[in-house]
Structure formats: structure tokens, C-alpha cells
Design a protein around this motif. Sequence first.
Motif, PDB file in Angstrom:
ATOM      1  N   SER A   1      73.821  14.620  14.327  1.00 53.72           N
ATOM      2  CA  SER A   1      74.724  13.837  13.481  1.00 53.72           C
ATOM      3  C   SER A   1      74.062  13.625  12.128  1.00 53.72           C
ATOM      4  O   SER A   1      74.228  14.427  11.229  1.00 53.72           O
ATOM      5  N   SER A   2      73.305  12.542  11.995  1.00 50.71           N
ATOM      6  CA  SER A   2      72.609  12.292  10.736  1.00 50.71           C
ATOM      7  C   SER A   2      71.321  11.527  10.994  1.00 50.71           C
ATOM      8  O   SER A   2      71.299  10.586  11.788  1.00 50.71           O
ATOM      9  N   LEU A   3      70.275  11.943  10.346  1.00 48.75           N
ATOM     10  CA  LEU A   3      69.026  11.175  10.352  1.00 48.75           C
ATOM     11  C   LEU A   3      68.914  10.311   9.106  1.00 48.75           C
ATOM     12  O   LEU A   3      68.089   9.418   9.030  1.00 48.75           O
ATOM     13  N   GLU A   4      69.739  10.573   8.114  1.00 47.80           N
ATOM     14  CA  GLU A   4      69.631   9.874   6.842  1.00 47.80           C
ATOM     15  C   GLU A   4      70.359   8.536   6.837  1.00 47.80           C
ATOM     16  O   GLU A   4      70.263   7.796   5.870  1.00 47.80           O
ATOM     17  N   ARG A   5      71.125   8.280   7.911  1.00 49.38           N
ATOM     18  CA  ARG A   5      71.813   7.000   8.079  1.00 49.38           C
ATOM     19  C   ARG A   5      72.728   6.679   6.915  1.00 49.38           C
ATOM     20  O   ARG A   5      72.778   5.558   6.401  1.00 49.38           O
ATOM     21  N   GLY A   6      73.448   7.686   6.438  1.00 51.90           N
ATOM     22  CA  GLY A   6      74.402   7.490   5.359  1.00 51.90           C
ATOM     23  C   GLY A   6      73.793   7.461   3.980  1.00 51.90           C
ATOM     24  O   GLY A   6      74.499   7.224   2.988  1.00 51.90           O
ATOM     25  N   LEU A   7      72.491   7.700   3.881  1.00 50.23           N
ATOM     26  CA  LEU A   7      71.793   7.696   2.596  1.00 50.23           C
ATOM     27  C   LEU A   7      71.543   9.128   2.145  1.00 50.23           C
ATOM     28  O   LEU A   7      71.832  10.080   2.867  1.00 50.23           O
TER      29      LEU A   7
ATOM     30  N   THR B   1      58.618   7.343   8.794  1.00 52.60           N
ATOM     31  CA  THR B   1      58.388   8.487   9.673  1.00 52.60           C
ATOM     32  C   THR B   1      59.254   9.669   9.257  1.00 52.60           C
ATOM     33  O   THR B   1      58.811  10.821   9.260  1.00 52.60           O
ATOM     34  N   ALA B   2      60.501   9.381   8.887  1.00 55.16           N
ATOM     35  CA  ALA B   2      61.414  10.440   8.442  1.00 55.16           C
ATOM     36  C   ALA B   2      60.877  11.137   7.199  1.00 55.16           C
ATOM     37  O   ALA B   2      60.975  12.369   7.074  1.00 55.16           O
ATOM     38  N   LEU B   3      60.314  10.383   6.295  1.00 48.21           N
ATOM     39  CA  LEU B   3      59.763  10.979   5.073  1.00 48.21           C
ATOM     40  C   LEU B   3      58.524  11.829   5.369  1.00 48.21           C
ATOM     41  O   LEU B   3      58.243  12.801   4.667  1.00 48.21           O
TER      42      LEU B   3
ATOM     43  N   PHE C   1      68.513  11.250   1.210  1.00 45.91           N
ATOM     44  CA  PHE C   1      67.087  11.509   1.057  1.00 45.91           C
ATOM     45  C   PHE C   1      66.656  12.540   2.078  1.00 45.91           C
ATOM     46  O   PHE C   1      67.317  12.770   3.087  1.00 45.91           O
ATOM     47  N   VAL C   2      65.545  13.169   1.824  1.00 44.99           N
ATOM     48  CA  VAL C   2      64.896  14.068   2.777  1.00 44.99           C
ATOM     49  C   VAL C   2      63.431  14.140   2.367  1.00 44.99           C
ATOM     50  O   VAL C   2      63.093  13.914   1.199  1.00 44.99           O
ATOM     51  N   GLY C   3      62.538  14.404   3.326  1.00 47.29           N
ATOM     52  CA  GLY C   3      61.124  14.489   2.998  1.00 47.29           C
ATOM     53  C   GLY C   3      60.817  15.638   2.044  1.00 47.29           C
ATOM     54  O   GLY C   3      61.597  16.586   1.924  1.00 47.29           O
ATOM     55  N   LYS C   4      59.674  15.563   1.398  1.00 45.78           N
ATOM     56  CA  LYS C   4      59.316  16.573   0.389  1.00 45.78           C
ATOM     57  C   LYS C   4      59.274  17.984   0.969  1.00 45.78           C
ATOM     58  O   LYS C   4      59.630  18.952   0.290  1.00 45.78           O
ATOM     59  N   HIS C   5      58.830  18.109   2.222  1.00 49.94           N
ATOM     60  CA  HIS C   5      58.713  19.436   2.836  1.00 49.94           C
ATOM     61  C   HIS C   5      59.422  19.487   4.201  1.00 49.94           C
ATOM     62  O   HIS C   5      59.044  20.271   5.072  1.00 49.94           O
ATOM     63  N   THR C   6      60.436  18.688   4.364  1.00 55.30           N
ATOM     64  CA  THR C   6      61.141  18.616   5.644  1.00 55.30           C
ATOM     65  C   THR C   6      62.068  19.803   5.847  1.00 55.30           C
ATOM     66  O   THR C   6      62.823  20.172   4.945  1.00 55.30           O
ATOM     67  N   PHE C   7      62.014  20.386   7.052  1.00 60.89           N
ATOM     68  CA  PHE C   7      62.974  21.411   7.456  1.00 60.89           C
ATOM     69  C   PHE C   7      64.005  20.707   8.334  1.00 60.89           C
ATOM     70  O   PHE C   7      63.690  20.240   9.429  1.00 60.89           O
TER      71      PHE C   7
END
Length: 399
Positions: A112-118, A101-103, A120-126
Motif C-alpha cells: 500500500s504505502s510506507l510514506e503514510r500519505g506524505l 527507520t524508513a529514511l 518522501f523516500v530515503g536517499k538511496h531507497t529501492f
Amino acid sequence: MKRKLMSLIKYCRPVYALYYYLGTWFLNFLKLFVRTDDRLILFNSFGGKSFNDSPRAIYEAMRRDPRFSDFRFVWAFQDPEKFSLDNGEKIRADTFSYFLTALKARVWITNSSLERGLGFVGKHTFFVNTWHGTPLKKMGNDLKEQNTSFKSRNSWNMDLFTTQSVYEAEIFTRVFELKPGICQVTGLPRNDELAQASDDRRRMCREKLGIAPGQCAVLYAPTFREYEKNDALQCVFAPPIQWEKWPETLGYETVILVRAHYETVRSMKLPDDKKCIRDVSDYESLNELMIASDILVSDYSSVFFDYSILEKPMVCFAYDYDQYEAARGMYFDIREWMPGGSITEEELLRLLNSLKEPCAYEAAVQQTVRFRKEFVKSCGHGVENVLNVIAKKINLSNK
């Protein structure tokens, strides 16, 4: 079991390194095959522990804003069954479905963080990060090397980072290595409620908490000490306080609201009598506690910055300042800005009693006003400012 594993990842560098590199590689590979959903917004608060703070303020405003009428709102929770949404979907954090879903999401909104310490971010995520407080204690790249809260390997791919002042913006830009312009002085969305608090709102909050008219409500909201842990690697907190002295010294017309930091285990050993001393650590709205109270007592918590908006007395109870500063590091000496400092419990109680006098109370208010003018430059329109930025960046037209 899950909590112990998360603590191990958070505080054990080799385990975190393994988690980071394997997880980051997998998600960035998976991203090649995931299509962006232009009408999907993903929210979380404090890593999925809560349904509150600035992300909730933004979510509730989006529900009323016609520009976002055809969007899907998805909230990620550690325990989805604990929360109910009027207009939105729930998903369990840290699952494959969560990361997928995040991707897909066009917008991320977190404190705080959606990446959970990783990394990554989606290709077109703002990516919008409201953060959860103004920095008083050092963080990110400014942390001392020996600090157990070592920084994430993530590069923090934010597109908008909200702040209340240039003071914050300069620190966050440096410690998170953000590009110029990412940090904007919009005001914090969660603090609009504080800036707009009325006498009626205060009365409602006090009635909800069972605070009688005429009672003095003291909010004690200390932060955690990450260097004090139990065998399960959970933070513990045991201030040098003998709680039975408080009602005896302050009088039974004073109620103490104790708000422990979410990182701490309930190790404060509060008395069984809830009439004068109440544990409000699980109370959903910190804003309501601040609005209802008359005085704030804290140490190194960012709650000072938010509470200053209300222009009520703030007291510093930094009994372990030298130890905390040596272990964590501070951006400035909070003791110079308000009554209190490195005082004993007895001195704290005498100070609180003195604030019952109108002249002393007003003098403390003026110290709060001075603090606010220095560190909170923007408040009251945070939600509006953030929604306008998001709408512009993702090319939403006015409807």
C-alpha cells in the motif's frame, strides 16, 4: 482517538493538505542528516495493520535466500504486540522512530504505502510496491472529482511495482504517474500459493476452518463503499441480506464464510449461530479461505482476479451496481464476465443452489477460466521474480 484522527486526515482535504506539507517538509529536511543502512529492509502490509499478503511472502522467501542472509528485516505495525516474528524486528508505525527507520532503509517493501500519505523516500531507497489487488474500480488520477477517496498528493516514488498483466500495468502507470518500466508483469508474490495449491493443501485448509468433507463452502467477500460512513467517518456496510434465509435455502450442508473488507465496521449483523454462517473477516490468510472454498461471491472486489487462479466458480452480486459505478467508477462491467450481476438476494440463492449441479458448476468454471486468461497473465513465480529484481538493483552477488 488515533483512528478518528487518521480518518480525518484521510477524508478531510484541508486537514490532509496541512498534514502533507508540514510532514513532507520535515522528513525531507531530516533526510539530509540520515545515513542509509545498506543492510536494512523495511516491510509493512496494509499500512501496518497486518502481517500478510505479498510483503510477507517476500519476507519469508528472503529469510531462506542466501543473498539476503546478512540483512536486517524490520516490520512496521500499528500494534506490534499482536504479531510475532521468527527472524526480524518490529517497530510501531507512525512514530518518529518509524520515519527515521524508513529514511535509513535500503529497501522498502509494501502493498500500500510506507510514506503514510506524505512525500518522501530515503536517499538511496529501492521502493518495491506489490499493491494489494488488480484494479476493477477506478483509482488515483482516474477517480471522479467528487469521490471522497481523493488521491494523495504524493508523487509515488516507486522503483518496482508488481502486476499480473499488461492490463494492470497500463492502469497503474497512468493513475500513479509512474515512469515507463516501473510496472513489471512479475505476478503477485502472494498468489504463488494459489497457483501452487494442491489437493492436500486444500484439505488442510478446510480442516483448519472446520469444513467437513462434502460440505460446500461459499466465500462471500464484498468490498466496501467509501461513500457510506458513520459519524466517526468509518466505512459501514449493510448489504440487503437476510442471513436466516441462507441455511434454509442452501441447506445446512453449505457453510458461508463472510469476509468483510478491512475498511468496514462490523455492521453486517451476522447471526449468532456460527455453524452455517461464519465471520472470517479477521482470519489471517485470505489465501487459505480461497483455497478451502468452492464458490466465490463478491461485487467489485479485486478478489475476483486472485480467485480466478484457482479456476472455481465466481458469482457477481452487484445489487447496487448503478450507484457504485456513479460514485466510484469502474474500468469495465464485471457483470459481463460471470454468473449473477445486479440480482436480488433471492436470485443469488437460486443461482448458488443451481451450481450444485455438475453441469452448471463446470459451466461456471469455464467462465472463470475465460476471465483468468484475460486478466491474469503471470502467476506462480512472483516471489522469485521480485527477489531477482531487488538483488540486481542493489547489486547483490550470488552467494
